[in-house]
Design a protein around this motif. Structure first.
Motif, mmCIF file in Angstrom:
data_model
loop_
_atom_site.group_PDB
_atom_site.id
_atom_site.type_symbol
_atom_site.label_atom_id
_atom_site.label_comp_id
_atom_site.label_asym_id
_atom_site.label_seq_id
_atom_site.Cartn_x
_atom_site.Cartn_y
_atom_site.Cartn_z
ATOM 1 N N ASN A 72 36.564 26.057 -4.490
ATOM 2 C CA ASN A 72 36.832 24.648 -4.241
ATOM 3 C C ASN A 72 38.247 24.265 -4.673
ATOM 4 O O ASN A 72 38.947 23.527 -3.971
ATOM 5 N N SER A 73 38.669 24.799 -5.817
ATOM 6 C CA SER A 73 40.008 24.486 -6.326
ATOM 7 C C SER A 73 41.097 24.941 -5.361
ATOM 8 O O SER A 73 42.058 24.204 -5.088
ATOM 9 N N ASP A 74 40.954 26.157 -4.822
ATOM 10 C CA ASP A 74 41.966 26.644 -3.884
ATOM 11 C C ASP A 74 41.931 25.880 -2.565
ATOM 12 O O ASP A 74 42.981 25.678 -1.931
ATOM 13 N N ILE A 75 40.761 25.445 -2.151
ATOM 14 C CA ILE A 75 40.679 24.653 -0.919
ATOM 15 C C ILE A 75 41.396 23.321 -1.112
ATOM 16 O O ILE A 75 42.170 22.870 -0.248
ATOM 17 N N ARG A 76 41.181 22.678 -2.243
ATOM 18 C CA ARG A 76 41.853 21.404 -2.521
ATOM 19 C C ARG A 76 43.373 21.589 -2.584
ATOM 20 O O ARG A 76 44.138 20.749 -2.090
ATOM 21 N N THR A 77 43.792 22.689 -3.182
ATOM 22 C CA THR A 77 45.228 22.972 -3.242
ATOM 23 C C THR A 77 45.793 23.163 -1.843
ATOM 24 O O THR A 77 46.894 22.685 -1.524
ATOM 25 N N ALA A 78 45.038 23.856 -0.982
ATOM 26 C CA ALA A 78 45.477 24.089 0.394
ATOM 27 C C ALA A 78 45.581 22.774 1.165
ATOM 28 O O ALA A 78 46.501 22.577 1.967
ATOM 29 N N VAL A 79 44.670 21.858 0.913
ATOM 30 C CA VAL A 79 44.714 20.551 1.581
ATOM 31 C C VAL A 79 45.947 19.772 1.125
ATOM 32 O O VAL A 79 46.685 19.192 1.943
ATOM 33 N N LYS A 80 46.189 19.765 -0.188
ATOM 34 C CA LYS A 80 47.347 19.035 -0.720
ATOM 35 C C LYS A 80 48.662 19.603 -0.176
ATOM 36 O O LYS A 80 49.630 18.870 0.042
ATOM 37 N N ALA A 81 48.683 20.930 0.030
ATOM 38 C CA ALA A 81 49.905 21.567 0.541
ATOM 39 C C ALA A 81 50.070 21.391 2.041
ATOM 40 O O ALA A 81 51.103 21.771 2.598
ATOM 41 N N GLY A 82 49.064 20.847 2.700
ATOM 42 C CA GLY A 82 49.128 20.678 4.141
ATOM 43 C C GLY A 82 48.749 21.924 4.914
ATOM 44 O O GLY A 82 48.909 21.974 6.137
ATOM 45 N N ASP A 83 48.213 22.935 4.231
ATOM 46 C CA ASP A 83 47.811 24.183 4.900
ATOM 47 C C ASP A 83 46.430 24.067 5.529
ATOM 48 O O ASP A 83 46.068 24.892 6.371
ATOM 49 N N PRO B 174 43.672 20.844 7.110
ATOM 50 C CA PRO B 174 43.689 19.442 7.514
ATOM 51 C C PRO B 174 43.318 18.509 6.365
ATOM 52 O O PRO B 174 42.521 18.853 5.485
ATOM 53 N N GLY B 175 43.887 17.320 6.386
ATOM 54 C CA GLY B 175 43.650 16.358 5.323
ATOM 55 C C GLY B 175 42.216 15.906 5.210
ATOM 56 O O GLY B 175 41.783 15.463 4.140
ATOM 57 N N ASP B 176 41.437 16.000 6.305
ATOM 58 C CA ASP B 176 40.041 15.567 6.260
ATOM 59 C C ASP B 176 39.083 16.717 5.934
ATOM 60 O O ASP B 176 37.866 16.585 6.078
ATOM 61 N N THR B 177 39.644 17.857 5.497
ATOM 62 C CA THR B 177 38.801 18.995 5.117
ATOM 63 C C THR B 177 37.899 18.613 3.938
ATOM 64 O O THR B 177 38.357 18.015 2.965
#
Length: 203
Positions: A141-152, A154-157
């Motif tokens: 979950n932590s890496d997914i949130r980091t990926a969202v913040k980085a724009g890697d 989608p923002g609605d993930t």
């Protein structure tokens, strides 16, 4: 015999017991871990084996802790040096699929089988499994949130949804490998991971 040598030999015996316990549990379930069975397999007395763990439940818990260390070495450690976020998620999935393909546990993923065995029960074994799975879910979950913040991603993930689906894919892969020996299952898992993470399939 010196106390140091005696302690070293006791530790070696404990390691042998744990190694065999993980093998048996992956093939026959945690309930297959009986003091008599392991004593016979390892050429030990029941009292000698009980001297290391005391009870069957203590042995089951120790086997799960050992298996957790093995899983970390196989799946987390190869990816731990990768940049947090999407790169690390991809590296984790690559290592996770490889871990199942290579049959690190002779009977398939011990945690998958143990969950099916104990998810409807109560007690320390189920509690430990829940803590182990929860820690793993939080790490993903932590890496997914980091990926969202980085724009890697989608923002609605929804991170919890992605974790749910990743776990489903990898549990399905374990099932396909163990029950069907499906030669294309790993490639199917890679394609599923690719769709979930919006990336090229991991190697």
């Amino acid at each position: 015999m010196s106390p140091r040598k005696s302690a070293a030999e006791a530790q070696q015996t404990r390691e042998r017991i744990l190694e065999r316990s993980v093998e048996v549990a992956s093939l026959e379930g945690l309930d297959g871990l009986t003091i008599g069975r392991l004593a016979t397999d390892l050429g030990l007395s029941k009292s000698g084996l009980l001297g290391h763990f005391g009870t069957k439940e203590a042995l089951q818990l120790a086997a799960l802790e050992r298996a957790s260390g093995m899983f970390s070495r196989e799946v987390w450690h190869p990816a731990s040096g990768t940049r947090p976020g999407l790169p690390r998620l991809r590296a984790i999935c690559t290592a996770w699929i490889s871990y199942l393909e290579r049959g690190v546990f002779p009977g398939g993923c011990l945690f998958t089988s143990a969950t099916f065995e104990y998810d409807g029960r109560t007690g320390p074994v189920r509690d430990l499994l829940r803590r182990q799975f929860t820690a793993w879910r939080h790490r993903l979950n932590s890496d997914i949130r980091t990926a969202v913040k980085a724009g890697d991603l989608p923002g609605d993930t929804e991170p919890d949804q992605v974790v749910f689906e990743l776990n489903g894919v990898l549990m399905s892969l374990n099932h396909a490998l163990q029950l069907y020996a499906d030669p294309v299952a790993a490639e199917r898992a890679r394609r599923s991971v690719s769709r979930l993470l919006g990336t090229a399939p991991p190697d």
